[in-house]
Enzyme design. Structure first.
Site, mmCIF file in Angstrom:
data_model
loop_
_atom_site.group_PDB
_atom_site.id
_atom_site.type_symbol
_atom_site.label_atom_id
_atom_site.label_comp_id
_atom_site.label_asym_id
_atom_site.label_seq_id
_atom_site.Cartn_x
_atom_site.Cartn_y
_atom_site.Cartn_z
ATOM 1 C CG ASP A 51 -2.224 0.778 1.285
ATOM 2 O OD1 ASP A 51 -3.146 0.235 0.874
ATOM 3 O OD2 ASP A 51 -1.916 2.291 1.222
ATOM 4 C CE1 TYR A 172 -12.893 4.428 -9.881
ATOM 5 C CE2 TYR A 172 -14.834 3.667 -10.815
ATOM 6 C CZ TYR A 172 -13.691 3.379 -9.949
ATOM 7 O OH TYR A 172 -13.857 2.334 -9.302
ATOM 8 C CE LYS A 176 -11.065 1.084 -10.821
ATOM 9 N NZ LYS A 176 -10.241 0.303 -10.264
#
Length: 286
Positions: A51, A172, A176
């Site tokens: 992360d 976005y 995707k």
């Protein structure tokens, strides 16, 4: 009912890819990534929790340490940095004494609320750098290592936005859709190998993605309301995705609304566009 039966049958299998996996998960400090890590640990796996926020990754590791099964390691990684992803792969091979058996390219950010022309290139670069290039780097770096090992799996986290193309979500949506296309291509290229590819395409999942992203206030409030009404828990999405991956499924569309959108767009494209346009005019413009 069929989903429940399938999940129960999968739990009874001993040859599952997700059982005793040696996994690398990006974005494992929260949300779906953390749920993937916990579920894999419950299945006896070793998990590298990567992360950009190392403290969050450590929190995930601590949660796994409290379980009766599984082991975990926290690693800092900015997936938008190719060198960092290469270092993550090297670290994984050191920890696992070889290639991982499962790579989950999960790290992602939310962005939305502005139409094309108002988004700004800085936000485009930010969203694509994490959501798309992060997955590209993960696939490009890890796939040769999985090929060399002769087995493994890749799970890429996309979204129903990859095929829904809702208004005011262009950055976005594009990121995707790219993840979906990459996953489909990779699955075809690996069809003659023992490396499975799965792409997850949910709608709303109850995570912190709305708070950590770049979403306008009106769109954020609407998204949070929809997530409360229709969203699944990250734990259920992670478990169902791993079960689908074990079964060799390419697409995981875990919610009814996403399935409806999938079929509506393909069978009635003109109607879908008009409906999406109407929705865009009704959405908050801030």
């Amino acid at each position: 009912m069929m989903f429940i039966i399938d999940d129960l049958l999968n739990i009874l299998r001993t040859d599952r890819r997700s059982a005793n996996a040696k996994a690398v998960i990006t974005g494992a400090g929260s949300g779906i990534g953390r749920s993937f890590a916990l579920e894999l640990a419950r299945r006896g796996g070793e998990v590298i929790c990567a992360d950009i926020d190392l403290e969050r990754a450590v929190e995930t590791v601590e949660l796994i340490d409290a379980l009766p099964t599984g082991r975990a390691y926290a690693v800092h990684c900015d997936v938008s940095d190719r060198t960092a992803v290469e270092q993550l792969a090297d670290t994984a091979e050191e920890i696992f004494s070889g290639a991982p058996t499962l790579v989950i390219n999960n790290a992602g950010v939310g962005i939305g609320g502005k139409p094309v022309g108002d988004i700004g290139f800085e936000d485009w670069n930010w969203a694509l750098g994490i959501n798309l290039w992060g997955v590209v780097y993960g696939c490009e770096v890890f796939t040769p290592r999985l090929r060399a090992a002769g087995r493994g799996g890749i799970i890429n986290v996309a979204s129903a936005a990859g095929f829904a193309a809702a208004p005011s979500m262009a950055a976005y949506n594009v990121s995707k859709a790219g993840v979906m296309s990459l996953s489909e291509t990779l699955a075809a290229e690996l069809d003659d190998t023992d490396i499975a590819v799965t792409v997850l395409c949910p709608t709303f999942v109850k995570t912190n993605v709305f708070d950590d992203g770049r979403i306008t206030p009106g769109s954020m409030n609407l998204s949070k309301q929809l997530a409360r009404w229709t969203g699944l828990s990250a734990d259920s999405v992670a478990a169902r995705t791993l079960n689908a991956h074990d079964a060799g499924q390419l697409y995981v569309v875990p919610q009814v609304d996403a399935t409806v959108i999938w079929h509506l767009k393909r069978h009635f494209p003109a109607l879908y566009v008009r409906g999406a346009g109407l929705l865009g005019r009704l959405l908050p413009q801030n």
